[in-house]
Motif scaffolding. Structure first.
Motif, mmCIF file in Angstrom:
data_model
loop_
_atom_site.group_PDB
_atom_site.id
_atom_site.type_symbol
_atom_site.label_atom_id
_atom_site.label_comp_id
_atom_site.label_asym_id
_atom_site.label_seq_id
_atom_site.Cartn_x
_atom_site.Cartn_y
_atom_site.Cartn_z
ATOM 1 N N THR A 154 50.565 42.628 30.014
ATOM 2 C CA THR A 154 50.069 41.276 29.816
ATOM 3 C C THR A 154 49.284 40.803 31.020
ATOM 4 O O THR A 154 48.189 40.243 30.890
ATOM 5 C CB THR A 154 51.247 40.321 29.570
ATOM 6 O OG1 THR A 154 52.133 40.933 28.657
ATOM 7 C CG2 THR A 154 50.755 39.004 29.036
ATOM 8 N N SER A 155 49.839 41.077 32.191
ATOM 9 C CA SER A 155 49.134 40.609 33.383
ATOM 10 C C SER A 155 47.798 41.332 33.533
ATOM 11 O O SER A 155 46.792 40.735 33.922
ATOM 12 C CB SER A 155 49.998 40.837 34.614
ATOM 13 O OG SER A 155 50.188 42.214 34.808
ATOM 14 N N ALA A 156 47.776 42.612 33.199
ATOM 15 C CA ALA A 156 46.523 43.357 33.275
ATOM 16 C C ALA A 156 45.497 42.767 32.313
ATOM 17 O O ALA A 156 44.308 42.622 32.626
ATOM 18 C CB ALA A 156 46.768 44.818 32.940
ATOM 19 N N GLN A 157 45.977 42.399 31.141
ATOM 20 C CA GLN A 157 45.073 41.816 30.159
ATOM 21 C C GLN A 157 44.514 40.489 30.668
ATOM 22 O O GLN A 157 43.309 40.216 30.546
ATOM 23 C CB GLN A 157 45.847 41.576 28.862
ATOM 24 C CG GLN A 157 45.031 41.811 27.615
ATOM 25 C CD GLN A 157 45.928 41.961 26.406
ATOM 26 O OE1 GLN A 157 47.122 41.708 26.486
ATOM 27 N NE2 GLN A 157 45.362 42.352 25.293
ATOM 28 N N ASN A 158 45.393 39.714 31.249
ATOM 29 C CA ASN A 158 44.946 38.439 31.796
ATOM 30 C C ASN A 158 43.887 38.650 32.858
ATOM 31 O O ASN A 158 42.869 37.952 32.897
ATOM 32 C CB ASN A 158 46.140 37.680 32.398
ATOM 33 C CG ASN A 158 47.024 37.117 31.325
ATOM 34 O OD1 ASN A 158 46.594 37.019 30.168
ATOM 35 N ND2 ASN A 158 48.239 36.757 31.684
ATOM 36 N N THR A 159 44.142 39.615 33.719
ATOM 37 C CA THR A 159 43.185 39.885 34.779
ATOM 38 C C THR A 159 41.832 40.278 34.204
ATOM 39 O O THR A 159 40.783 39.812 34.657
ATOM 40 C CB THR A 159 43.712 41.019 35.677
ATOM 41 O OG1 THR A 159 45.066 40.741 35.985
ATOM 42 C CG2 THR A 159 42.897 41.119 36.944
ATOM 43 N N ALA A 160 41.877 41.122 33.200
ATOM 44 C CA ALA A 160 40.620 41.551 32.582
ATOM 45 C C ALA A 160 39.870 40.365 31.991
ATOM 46 O O ALA A 160 38.636 40.241 32.142
ATOM 47 C CB ALA A 160 40.925 42.576 31.490
ATOM 48 N N THR A 161 40.603 39.506 31.363
ATOM 49 C CA THR A 161 39.958 38.336 30.784
ATOM 50 C C THR A 161 39.336 37.467 31.870
ATOM 51 O O THR A 161 38.183 37.029 31.750
ATOM 52 C CB THR A 161 40.992 37.500 30.005
ATOM 53 O OG1 THR A 161 41.825 38.390 29.286
ATOM 54 C CG2 THR A 161 40.304 36.542 29.074
ATOM 55 N N ASP A 162 40.084 37.267 32.913
ATOM 56 C CA ASP A 162 39.550 36.465 34.008
ATOM 57 C C ASP A 162 38.288 37.078 34.573
ATOM 58 O O ASP A 162 37.294 36.402 34.827
ATOM 59 C CB ASP A 162 40.599 36.343 35.123
ATOM 60 C CG ASP A 162 41.767 35.478 34.707
ATOM 61 O OD1 ASP A 162 41.628 34.817 33.647
ATOM 62 O OD2 ASP A 162 42.784 35.464 35.407
ATOM 63 N N MET A 163 38.351 38.373 34.744
ATOM 64 C CA MET A 163 37.189 39.060 35.315
ATOM 65 C C MET A 163 35.962 38.887 34.444
ATOM 66 O O MET A 163 34.862 38.594 34.906
ATOM 67 C CB MET A 163 37.505 40.555 35.463
ATOM 68 C CG MET A 163 38.408 40.890 36.611
ATOM 69 S SD MET A 163 37.635 40.602 38.177
ATOM 70 C CE MET A 163 36.557 42.013 38.247
ATOM 71 N N SER A 164 36.151 39.091 33.166
ATOM 72 C CA SER A 164 34.996 38.993 32.282
ATOM 73 C C SER A 164 34.459 37.563 32.263
ATOM 74 O O SER A 164 33.238 37.344 32.249
ATOM 75 C CB SER A 164 35.391 39.427 30.863
ATOM 76 O OG SER A 164 36.368 38.565 30.365
ATOM 77 N N ASP A 165 35.361 36.603 32.336
ATOM 78 C CA ASP A 165 34.910 35.211 32.409
ATOM 79 C C ASP A 165 34.078 34.985 33.665
ATOM 80 O O ASP A 165 32.986 34.402 33.619
ATOM 81 C CB ASP A 165 36.124 34.278 32.425
ATOM 82 C CG ASP A 165 36.731 34.147 31.045
ATOM 83 O OD1 ASP A 165 36.114 34.679 30.096
ATOM 84 O OD2 ASP A 165 37.803 33.545 30.919
ATOM 85 N N ALA A 166 34.599 35.471 34.774
ATOM 86 C CA ALA A 166 33.898 35.265 36.032
ATOM 87 C C ALA A 166 32.532 35.921 36.016
ATOM 88 O O ALA A 166 31.524 35.360 36.457
ATOM 89 C CB ALA A 166 34.737 35.816 37.179
#
Lengths: 190, 598
Positions: free
Chosen positions: B295-307
């Motif tokens: 879950t945390s990895a997924q969150n990180t990926a989402t954040d990255m793509s947003d950024a």
């Protein structure tokens, strides 16, 4: 830096170039190296004649205590001839026909012709005459190890054989098979 | 069953008709004082599962971690309420699997007859199948409302034998019984079963419908203190005993349960596959950790793509911003040129034909006011005295944004003719190398270093110049191919002429006349003659060259035979002076005459 000649313990006069450190380095520049090689070969032959040495091996450059230390090393300038450089000199000497690989088919040891076989033939013939051994059969041993020291003392059989071959061609010697090997009979010649 | 309860083990190899047996002695205290509820009787496997899973306290809701001692695990760590009042322990799948078919019982003595050929993983299930001798059945003892397995018997689909509900395989024909949602009901039924024995601590009031499968000496009659009650005897009829005992021994020696997480992971892995879909698994154990990590990895990926999306948007806008800045500059320049008269002549030399004409775009007000122009501006009126202030403010803010256009480099679209372009580039490069010459835009105001790259040094490698030039350009970088095209034109624009030289090694340099081969060779020869042999480092220091360049240049001189090398004593012969470093000599062999013994 002034270079000067040096007399070794055995009484050999080293050339002044022997005191120059670059002399011990194989020069990349071909023309410079040709001079270096020339001087080295001259030095080696002169020393061999001085010490009555016939063979020179790569090992002489690798280890200390050999007959060749006086020229292959210069402790005064902390230099020595590297085996690779010596090997290069070997090939040069062989190509100039002033040395042969002995035994053949290797490159780590050479037999030095500080006299050419023709010159040796004359020396041999002159010795035979001077010792009044014409027309008598001599074994090789009697030539290389005579009771009285001669210029031929210690001569390698290979060189001796070549010298006799030269004499044979001019009709001044004849190889005769004897019981325990070979013998040679010298003639006065023409 | 927890391996930590095992006191000692015995092995009996078997004699004639009696089959091989493994006897496992348990700690007596656990069985006698009523904590036997913590024993799910089931597993004879060496990879037995933990009894002490994490469980939630009913009173305070505290989640008790696993790994406590047997006594400590009975009470909530936070509020001290005994665990016996907890109806629903949180089960790991393995424990759930093991405890489903064989609910916990009190001190017991099991002697199980196992099929020797079954695998260790299957061993637990098959063993537990036949190992519930005297257990209060969940359906009978527990008053829990969560009881879901109401049918008192399960009919075998093959032979129609009415099996006990806790059976998994038909007792008669070993056909797998249809268990409705077994994996889901397991924790609950197990939970329902758990409190039963602990509360009653009495003999079961009723026997299961199907007879006990104790194909062995089933002794429930022993007293609680009977040591024979605290042991499990495993009988192997068809071999496999040795392998099992070896594994058991190794497990006991390794004390794998002391690292709880590891042990749990292993029991998870080794547990039978029919329970891995337990929905509760996400809440604890290795699986839970894994899920958290996922879950945390997924969150990180989402954040990255947003950024990155933001950045992309900025990139799209960047061109507009640059154009805007250019227009702004142009307008400001135009306004200033209308007010101050002669300033237009002081355009940058390299940008003579460029369309932007960024003549006075200096970032600071000081340089604007003091920037010398070829003809000094006469009588600045009142209007420019106010206007340039605004202009310089805007420009300085623009320059702070990195958008100043004052030193705009020559680019191809400014100049149509390619030859002219190359020529202009050469002139620009000459400015970079030698500093700006007077009369060509005058001041090198925007360069941090007023001098060029080769003002101090006579010889510079090509890569350094290329990097420096492109750095000076900032934008519209010059590719190496164009750079090489420009170089032949360089001597026309430089005084003294800077020329290109390529060494045999492929290294290319630009050098001033002082560093041509001839002059360097003569300098080197005189240096060596004067100072004696020198190393490459010495020469480099003397000539203010980099060592690599010095090596190249000396190499070129050596190729001429002007110098010779002394590589030093590579080994032996005392402490060599050179130490392996090359020392350069004048060519001592040239003109040497033999002076040794003939």
């Amino acid at each position: 830096m002034a270079l000067s000649t040096h007399t070794t313990a055995s009484g050999f006069l080293l050339p002044s170039i022997h005191s120059a450190p670059p002399f011990f380095t194989q020069q990349p520049n071909a023309s410079t190296q040709s001079i270096v090689g020339e001087q080295w070969i001259r030095l080696i032959l002169a020393y061999a004649r001085h010490r009555n040495l016939f063979t020179l091996r790569i090992e002489d450059a690798e280890t200390t205590g050999g007959d060749w230390d006086e020229i292959l090393r210069n402790e005064r300038i902390h230099r020595r001839l590297l085996p690779s450089h010596l090997s290069f000199l070997f090939s040069e000497m062989v190509s100039k026909n002033i040395a042969v690989y002995e035994p053949p088919k290797q490159t780590r040891s050479v037999l030095l012709y500080w006299r050419l076989p023709e010159e040796w033939a004359e020396v041999l013939h002159g010795w035979a005459i001077s010792t009044a051994q014409l027309n008598t059969i001599l074994t090789f041993y009697e030539i290389t190890d005579p009771p009285i020291e001669s210029p031929l003392t210690g001569i390698p059989v290979t060189i001796l054989r070549r010298a006799i071959t030269v004499l044979n061609k001019t009709g001044r010697a004849q190889i005769i098979g004897v019981a325990d090997g070979e013998g040679v009979r010298f003639f006065a010649g023409t | 069953m927890d391996l930590s309860y095992i006191n000692r083990t015995e092995y009996y190899a078997g004699l004639f008709k009696s089959s091989a047996k493994v006897t496992i002695y348990l700690y007596a205290g656990t069985g006698a004082n009523g904590t036997a509820s913590n024993f799910p009787s089931s597993s004879t496997n060496q990879d037995t599962e933990n009894v002490f899973e994490s469980w939630e306290c009913e009173v305070c809701g505290n989640r008790n971690p696993p790994g406590l001692s047997p006594t400590a695990a009975k009470i909530c760590a936070l509020c001290g309420v005994p665990r016996s009042s907890v109806p629903i322990p949180i089960k790991t799948p393995a424990a759930a699997a093991a405890s489903t078919s064989s609910p916990p019982n009190q001190g017991y003595h099991l002697s199980l007859s196992l099929p020797a050929s079954v695998l260790p993983s299957a061993l637990s299930s098959s063993a537990s199948l036949s190992a519930h001798p005297n257990v209060p059945q969940p359906s009978n003892t527990s008053g829990s409302a969560v009881q879901t397995r109401t049918p008192s018997s399960i009919a075998c689909p093959a032979c129609t034998f009415l099996n006990h509900p806790s059976m998994r395989l038909c007792e008669m024909c070993s056909t797998p019984l249809p268990r409705l949602a077994s994996s889901q009901t397991q924790p609950q039924s197990e939970g329902a079963a758990t409190p039963g024995p602990t509360r009653t601590k009495s003999a079961p009031s009723s026997r299961p419908a199907s007879p006990d499968l104790g194909d062995d000496n089933d002794d429930d009659g022993g007293g609680e203190g009977d040591p024979s009650r605290n042991m499990i005897k495993l009988s192997f009829r068809k071999g496999g005993d040795k392998a099992f005992y070896a594994v058991l021994k190794r497990s006991l020696m390794g004390k794998a349960w002391e690292g709880k997480a590891i042990g749990k992971g292993r029991s998870n892995i080794s547990s039978t596959s029919n329970v891995t879909s337990d929905p509760n698994t996400g809440r604890s154990g290795i699986h839970g950790i894994m899920r958290t990590v996922e879950t945390s990895a997924q969150n990180t990926a989402t954040d990255m793509s947003d950024a990155l999306k933001d950045l992309e948007a900025l990139m799209v806008k960047a061109k507009d911003m640059v154009r805007l800045a250019a227009e702004l500059n142009e307008r400001l320049t135009a306004s200033s040129t209308t007010t101050t008269t002669n300033m237009t002549t002081s355009t940058l030399s390299i940008t003579s034909t460029q369309s932007l004409t960024p003549s006075l775009l200096s970032p600071s007000p000081a340089s604007t006011s003091s920037s010398p122009s070829p003809t000094p501006s006469p009588t600045p009126t009142l209007i420019p005295s106010t206007e340039p202030e605004e202009a310089t403010f805007i420009r300085s803010s623009l320059s702070q944004l990195g958008l100043q256009m004052s030193n705009a480099p020559v680019t191809l679209d400014m100049i149509r003719d390619e030859r002219k372009w190359i020529d202009e580039l050469a002139r620009e490069l000459a400015g970079v190398l030698q500093g700006r010459r007077n009369g060509e835009g005058g001041e090198s105001r925007n360069r941090a270093t007023g001098t060029g790259m080769m003002k101090e040094r006579g010889i510079v490698a090509l890569d350094e110049i290329w990097g420096g030039w492109n750095r000076a350009r900032g934008i519209a970088l010059i590719p190496p191919s164009t750079f090489l095209l420009v170089l032949p034109h360089l001597p026309n624009h430089t005084t003294p002429p800077i020329r290109l030289r390529t060494f045999p090694s492929g290294l290319s340099v630009l050098h001033t006349p002082a560093y041509t081969h001839a002059s360097f060779a003569s300098r080197l020869a005189s240096l060596l003659a004067l100072m004696g042999p020198r190393t490459t480092m010495d020469v480099a220091g003397e000539e203010r060259l980099t060592v690599g360049l010095a090596r190249e240049m000396i190499g070129a001189v050596e190729a001429d035979g002007e110098v010779c090398r002394d590589e030093g004593d590579a080994g032996g012969g005392g402490n060599g002076v050179g130490g392996g470093e090359v020392r350069w000599w004048v060519n001592v062999f040239r003109g040497y005459v033999w002076d040794g013994q003939e």
